[in-house]
Design a protein around this motif. Sequence first.
Motif, PDB file in Angstrom:
ATOM      1  N   ALA A   1      -8.860  11.361  -2.357  1.00 49.96           N
ATOM      2  CA  ALA A   1      -9.915  12.371  -2.391  1.00 49.96           C
ATOM      3  C   ALA A   1     -11.129  11.824  -1.661  1.00 49.96           C
ATOM      4  N   ARG A   2     -11.938  12.726  -1.162  1.00 48.99           N
ATOM      5  CA  ARG A   2     -13.109  12.295  -0.406  1.00 48.99           C
ATOM      6  C   ARG A   2     -14.147  11.641  -1.313  1.00 48.99           C
TER       7      ARG A   2
ATOM      8  N   ALA B   1      -9.633   4.303   3.851  1.00 51.82           N
ATOM      9  CA  ALA B   1      -8.765   5.413   4.232  1.00 51.82           C
ATOM     10  C   ALA B   1      -7.644   4.891   5.118  1.00 51.82           C
ATOM     11  N   PRO B   2      -6.436   5.340   4.894  1.00 52.62           N
ATOM     12  CA  PRO B   2      -5.322   4.881   5.722  1.00 52.62           C
ATOM     13  C   PRO B   2      -5.482   5.353   7.164  1.00 52.62           C
TER      14      PRO B   2
ATOM     15  N   THR C   1      -2.493   5.737  15.666  1.00 49.72           N
ATOM     16  CA  THR C   1      -3.875   5.404  16.026  1.00 49.72           C
ATOM     17  C   THR C   1      -3.974   3.904  16.289  1.00 49.72           C
ATOM     18  N   GLU C   2      -4.563   3.498  17.384  1.00 48.46           N
ATOM     19  CA  GLU C   2      -4.689   2.088  17.755  1.00 48.46           C
ATOM     20  C   GLU C   2      -6.152   1.679  17.805  1.00 48.46           C
ATOM     21  N   GLN C   3      -6.404   0.423  17.455  1.00 43.85           N
ATOM     22  CA  GLN C   3      -7.759  -0.124  17.535  1.00 43.85           C
ATOM     23  C   GLN C   3      -8.160  -0.326  19.025  1.00 43.85           C
TER      24      GLN C   3
ATOM     25  N   VAL D   1     -12.297   6.151   0.811  1.00 47.37           N
ATOM     26  CA  VAL D   1     -11.927   7.348   0.042  1.00 47.37           C
ATOM     27  C   VAL D   1     -11.568   6.913  -1.392  1.00 47.37           C
ATOM     28  N   VAL D   2     -11.363   7.890  -2.237  1.00 47.90           N
ATOM     29  CA  VAL D   2     -11.019   7.617  -3.642  1.00 47.90           C
ATOM     30  C   VAL D   2      -9.514   7.785  -3.819  1.00 47.90           C
TER      31      VAL D   2
END
Length: 258
Positions: free
Chosen positions: A160-161, A194-195, A200-202, A214-215
Amino acid sequence: MYSLDVNFLKDRPAYQKKPERKGGISLNLPTGNLTPVYIGVAVGVGLPAVLGVAWWLLQGKIVELNGQIAQLDQESKRLDTEIGNINKIKAETSAIKGETQALVTVFDQIRPWSAMLQDLRDRIPAAVQIETIKQTPPVAVAAGQPPNNPAGGLEITGLARSFNDVNDFLLSLQQSRFLKSTESRIMTAALVDAPIPPGTEQPTNGVIIKPPQVVKYTIQSTMSDVPASELIRELEKKGTVGLVTRIRSIQQTGVISK
């Protein structure tokens, strides 16, 4: 000379001639009131006759009663057989009713996963994600006792946000008729990174981009023990048409009240 021949023996009483009895034997019968004599004769003659008739009637009555007793014994045996058959039918009927009721009870406790998932989709806030949903086994109140709610419960984990979004999700779940509001609670809630989405690459320039926090939450709840026959409207809204049709068919037979 003349001689006198006198026989004095004839004058003795023993030689006197007895007077002849005329008219046969003479009986000295009593005279006076003869009613007691007649009564005695009547009783002596009539009493055995009366006793004989009474004995004959009594024997006939005994034979008649013996016949009635034999007939009643046969009727009693026949009724005992019928009572045994009736009791057997009652026992079989009770067993069938018990099995039917047990089957209906289990059927009435069905919670279709399609309806459950649709209900969660309708209640989850926009800023909350669900990662996993699993069903938890029912918990017995005491050792050796069957659980009060055989349906068990749910465990929902996700992201959750914010903590407020997790609370909003919990409040929404507590309004669901598929879950027990009093047994819906947040088990864990903690801030985590957050995952990174797959693919996605750095950046290659050595700058590390830290993902936002995130929660991560875990919510547990117990499925409602309200019969499915009382959730027909909710099931219809969630598109569970097959179960609703079967429940209404059972209601028409009277096994489940409407």
